[in-house]
Design a protein around this motif. Structure first.
Motif, PDB file in Angstrom:
ATOM      1  N   THR A 131       1.497  -1.184  -0.166  1.00  0.00           N
ATOM      2  CA  THR A 131      -0.298   0.166  -0.421  1.00  0.00           C
ATOM      3  C   THR A 131       1.296   1.184  -0.408  1.00  0.00           C
ATOM      4  OG1 THR A 131      -1.582  -1.485   1.356  1.00  0.00           O
ATOM      5  CG2 THR A 131      -1.736   1.283   1.068  1.00  0.00           C
ATOM      6  N   ASN A 132       0.288   2.239  -0.794  1.00  0.00           N
ATOM      7  CA  ASN A 132       1.623   2.996  -1.225  1.00  0.00           C
ATOM      8  C   ASN A 132       0.575   4.263  -1.353  1.00  0.00           C
ATOM      9  OD1 ASN A 132       4.409   2.161  -1.168  1.00  0.00           O
ATOM     10  ND2 ASN A 132       3.398   1.433  -3.053  1.00  0.00           N
ATOM     11  N   VAL A 133       0.720   5.885  -0.494  1.00  0.00           N
ATOM     12  CA  VAL A 133       0.650   7.010  -0.660  1.00  0.00           C
ATOM     13  C   VAL A 133       0.650   8.164  -1.501  1.00  0.00           C
ATOM     14  CG1 VAL A 133       1.354   7.500   1.335  1.00  0.00           C
ATOM     15  CG2 VAL A 133      -1.159   8.288   0.411  1.00  0.00           C
ATOM     16  N   VAL A 134       0.462   8.700  -2.297  1.00  0.00           N
ATOM     17  CA  VAL A 134       1.015   9.420  -3.012  1.00  0.00           C
ATOM     18  C   VAL A 134       0.274  11.757  -2.644  1.00  0.00           C
ATOM     19  CG1 VAL A 134       0.814  10.869  -5.431  1.00  0.00           C
ATOM     20  CG2 VAL A 134       0.517   8.639  -4.945  1.00  0.00           C
ATOM     21  N   ALA A 135       1.629  12.100  -2.841  1.00  0.00           N
ATOM     22  CA  ALA A 135       1.635  13.246  -1.964  1.00  0.00           C
ATOM     23  C   ALA A 135       1.866  14.210  -3.187  1.00  0.00           C
ATOM     24  CB  ALA A 135       2.504  14.069  -1.250  1.00  0.00           C
ATOM     25  N   ALA A 136       0.926  15.209  -4.031  1.00  0.00           N
ATOM     26  CA  ALA A 136       1.505  16.509  -4.820  1.00  0.00           C
ATOM     27  C   ALA A 136       1.731  17.909  -4.573  1.00  0.00           C
ATOM     28  CB  ALA A 136       0.102  16.010  -6.160  1.00  0.00           C
ATOM     29  N   SER A 166       5.899  31.891   0.026  1.00  0.00           N
ATOM     30  CA  SER A 166       5.374  32.152  -1.769  1.00  0.00           C
ATOM     31  C   SER A 166       4.328  31.255  -1.602  1.00  0.00           C
ATOM     32  CB  SER A 166       6.118  31.352  -2.702  1.00  0.00           C
ATOM     33  OG  SER A 166       7.960  32.072  -2.676  1.00  0.00           O
ATOM     34  N   ARG A 167       3.180  30.972  -2.673  1.00  0.00           N
ATOM     35  CA  ARG A 167       2.271  29.858  -3.096  1.00  0.00           C
ATOM     36  C   ARG A 167       2.399  28.622  -3.340  1.00  0.00           C
ATOM     37  NH1 ARG A 167      -1.152  28.236  -6.263  1.00  0.00           N
ATOM     38  NH2 ARG A 167       0.060  28.795  -8.132  1.00  0.00           N
ATOM     39  N   TRP A 168       1.652  27.843  -2.425  1.00  0.00           N
ATOM     40  CA  TRP A 168       2.399  26.255  -2.803  1.00  0.00           C
ATOM     41  C   TRP A 168       1.123  25.960  -1.555  1.00  0.00           C
ATOM     42  CZ3 TRP A 168       3.284  23.423   1.521  1.00  0.00           C
ATOM     43  CH2 TRP A 168       4.231  23.580   2.504  1.00  0.00           C
ATOM     44  N   ARG A 169       1.259  24.666  -2.035  1.00  0.00           N
ATOM     45  CA  ARG A 169       0.343  23.255  -1.320  1.00  0.00           C
ATOM     46  C   ARG A 169       0.141  22.457  -1.728  1.00  0.00           C
ATOM     47  NH1 ARG A 169      -5.139  25.203   0.002  1.00  0.00           N
ATOM     48  NH2 ARG A 169      -5.141  26.996  -1.408  1.00  0.00           N
ATOM     49  N   VAL A 170       0.124  21.620  -0.387  1.00  0.00           N
ATOM     50  CA  VAL A 170       0.237  20.165  -0.899  1.00  0.00           C
ATOM     51  C   VAL A 170      -1.052  19.148  -0.262  1.00  0.00           C
ATOM     52  CG1 VAL A 170       1.437  17.663  -0.282  1.00  0.00           C
ATOM     53  CG2 VAL A 170       2.847  19.747  -0.407  1.00  0.00           C
ATOM     54  N   GLY A 171      -1.469  18.096  -1.413  1.00  0.00           N
ATOM     55  CA  GLY A 171      -2.144  17.142  -1.776  1.00  0.00           C
ATOM     56  C   GLY A 171      -2.111  16.213  -1.248  1.00  0.00           C
ATOM     57  N   LEU A 172      -2.666  15.686  -0.389  1.00  0.00           N
ATOM     58  CA  LEU A 172      -2.089  13.939  -0.241  1.00  0.00           C
ATOM     59  C   LEU A 172      -3.632  13.388  -0.589  1.00  0.00           C
ATOM     60  CD1 LEU A 172      -0.263  12.713   1.538  1.00  0.00           C
ATOM     61  CD2 LEU A 172      -2.186  12.607   3.591  1.00  0.00           C
ATOM     62  N   GLY A 173      -3.260  12.226  -1.546  1.00  0.00           N
ATOM     63  CA  GLY A 173      -3.951  11.008  -1.608  1.00  0.00           C
ATOM     64  C   GLY A 173      -4.016  10.348  -0.532  1.00  0.00           C
ATOM     65  N   GLN A 174      -5.470   9.493  -0.561  1.00  0.00           N
ATOM     66  CA  GLN A 174      -5.700   7.904   0.282  1.00  0.00           C
ATOM     67  C   GLN A 174      -4.247   6.631   0.083  1.00  0.00           C
ATOM     68  OE1 GLN A 174      -9.865   8.047   2.210  1.00  0.00           O
ATOM     69  NE2 GLN A 174     -10.218   9.028   0.308  1.00  0.00           N
ATOM     70  N   PRO A 175      -4.357   5.941   0.781  1.00  0.00           N
ATOM     71  CA  PRO A 175      -3.352   5.159   0.934  1.00  0.00           C
ATOM     72  C   PRO A 175      -4.466   4.184  -0.001  1.00  0.00           C
ATOM     73  CG  PRO A 175      -3.336   5.588   2.871  1.00  0.00           C
ATOM     74  CD  PRO A 175      -4.633   6.427   2.392  1.00  0.00           C
ATOM     75  N   GLN A 176      -3.401   3.425  -1.765  1.00  0.00           N
ATOM     76  CA  GLN A 176      -4.038   2.440  -2.221  1.00  0.00           C
ATOM     77  C   GLN A 176      -3.388   1.777  -2.071  1.00  0.00           C
ATOM     78  OE1 GLN A 176      -7.292   2.687  -3.259  1.00  0.00           O
ATOM     79  NE2 GLN A 176      -7.643   5.099  -2.611  1.00  0.00           N
ATOM     80  N   LYS A 201      -5.329  16.611   3.069  1.00  0.00           N
ATOM     81  CA  LYS A 201      -5.767  15.253   2.959  1.00  0.00           C
ATOM     82  C   LYS A 201      -7.187  15.332   1.822  1.00  0.00           C
ATOM     83  CE  LYS A 201      -3.711  14.773   6.794  1.00  0.00           C
ATOM     84  NZ  LYS A 201      -3.475  13.792   8.210  1.00  0.00           N
ATOM     85  N   ALA A 202      -6.853  14.635   1.065  1.00  0.00           N
ATOM     86  CA  ALA A 202      -8.281  14.252   0.774  1.00  0.00           C
ATOM     87  C   ALA A 202      -9.528  13.689   1.276  1.00  0.00           C
ATOM     88  CB  ALA A 202      -7.774  13.101  -0.749  1.00  0.00           C
ATOM     89  N   ALA A 203      -8.470  12.712   2.220  1.00  0.00           N
ATOM     90  CA  ALA A 203     -10.148  12.162   2.929  1.00  0.00           C
ATOM     91  C   ALA A 203     -10.933  13.603   3.730  1.00  0.00           C
ATOM     92  CB  ALA A 203      -8.922  11.242   4.825  1.00  0.00           C
ATOM     93  N   ASP A 204     -10.110  14.142   4.511  1.00  0.00           N
ATOM     94  CA  ASP A 204     -11.134  15.376   4.450  1.00  0.00           C
ATOM     95  C   ASP A 204     -11.870  16.547   3.723  1.00  0.00           C
ATOM     96  OD1 ASP A 204      -9.244  14.979   6.723  1.00  0.00           O
ATOM     97  OD2 ASP A 204      -8.163  16.493   7.048  1.00  0.00           O
TER      98      ASP A 204
END
Length: 368
Positions: free
Chosen positions: A153-158, A224-234, A265-268
């Motif tokens: 199971t892995n998770v991806v952050a972008a 600066s403008r930045w943001r990190v999105g986190l997917g759910q573990p798949q 977080k995508a879950a939220d």
């Protein structure tokens, strides 16, 4: 005259080193330079060593060490009649040794550069396939080269920023190096993809997504403008694709709603994704409930901002006024105007729910 040295048996000397010594034997007699073929062979020996992963210093050391061991046995040295003759032979042999080191180094470095370019190309192809779901049948086998276990199971952050991330960019390299140092390159994959900086890690690698976000803030700049999105573990070979899509959707929703959080977080954000799944119905709701706000003096935006702040504050007018920097009476007046125009009361729980969903939908759909 120089004494004959005892070196390794002929069979113990690598073929390329033996050929080099044979060239020196001839050079000690003729006083010539390396021939074109001898240079070509040394260049090839350097390339072969790079392919086999032999360190360059060991390659050069092996050739020079055998030269020193063979010095006294070179025919020209053994036949030298005086010091001047020995000096001329030494100059020719040492010049040949210098040229040999140059050819070995050129062959080694050229192959190393080609290997790096080839590995970078293979890595880019793997990342493209990993994040698009192509060639899933062989993806797991290829993933082992980069330390990823796709059966797990892995998770991806972008990460997104005001400037796109590039494969060869300094920001990408810096984050990749920092993450590899912190968690080992066998567990973390960092790469640029579609202008985003993507990080793939095992879901149980504690603190990795948060550290990724911290490193992004360091290279981009906290202001600066930045943001990190986190997917759910798949799990499974296609898991990285799903988690990446979730991370990208989380970034999109956060931008549409202009959320203040840097790490989402995508879950939220599942409730917003549910709303977007039927965008046609959501658009009908927004139009039916909020379209009358266009009749307000100054347009709908000011009343929309007031509703957003009101719901975000838990429907407390004083907190809403503080957030917007206006008076409480102004907030009350605007909420009354919303009721007059739409027929919905923001202070009534049932009607407020409809209003709040409509306001969220409006932001998600870019209305007005």
């Amino acid at each position: 005259m120089a004494r004959r040295s005892t070196g390794p048996a002929p069979g113990d000397v690598p073929a390329d080193v033996a050929a080099f010594v044979q060239a020196l034997r001839e050079i000690s007699l003729a006083g010539r330079t390396l021939s074109a073929k001898e240079r070509h062979d040394l260049h090839g020996a350097g390339a072969d060593a790079a392919e086999r992963g032999v360190p360059l210093r060991e390659l050069i050391k092996g050739h020079l060490a055998e030269m020193w061991r063979s010095w006294a046995t070179l025919p020209g040295v053994a036949a030298a009649q005086n010091t001047d003759a020995l000096k001329r032979i030494g100059e020719a042999v040492f010049r040949a040794a210098e040229d040999a080191v140059g050819e070995l180094t050129k062959g080694y470095e050229e192959t190393q550069r080609w290997t790096v370019r080839r590995d970078e190309s293979l890595r880019r192809e793997f990342i493209d396939d990993l994040l698009t779901g192509r060639d899933l049948g062989q993806l797991a086998e290829r993933a082992e080269r980069y330390g990823l276990q796709l059966a797990g199971t892995n998770v991806v952050a972008a990460a997104s920023a005001s400037q796109s991330f590039l494969d060869s960019g300094a920001a990408t390299s810096s984050v990749q190096a920092a993450m590899s140092l912190r968690f080992s390159s066998r567990h973390v994959l960092v790469a640029a993809r579609e202008g985003l900086l993507v990080c793939v890690v095992p879901h149980d690698l504690a603190g990795a997504p948060e550290e990724f976000a911290r490193q992004v803030s360091e290279v981009v700049g906290r202001s600066s403008r930045w943001r990190v999105g986190l997917g759910q573990p798949q799990s499974g070979p296609g898991g990285a694709v799903r988690s990446f899509e979730q991370a990208r959707n989380a970034l999109d929703i956060a931008d549409r709603l202009d959320l203040g959080e840097r790490f989402v977080k995508a879950a939220d954000l599942l409730v917003y994704q549910v709303l977007l799944r039927d965008s046609a119905a959501l658009g009908e709701l927004v139009t039916a409930v909020l379209e009358p706000l266009h009749g307000a003096r100054g347009g709908a935006e000011r009343l929309m901002n007031t509703l957003e702040a009101y719901f975000a504050s838990g429907r407390v007018t004083t907190a809403t006024a503080l957030t917007l920097g206006i008076g409480v009476r102004t907030v009350t007046y605007r909420l009354d105007r919303v009721r007059e125009l739409t027929g919905y009361r923001a202070d009534d729980p049932a009607q407020a729910f409809t209003l709040q969903v409509a306001v969220l939908g409006a932001r998600l759909l870019g209305w007005p």
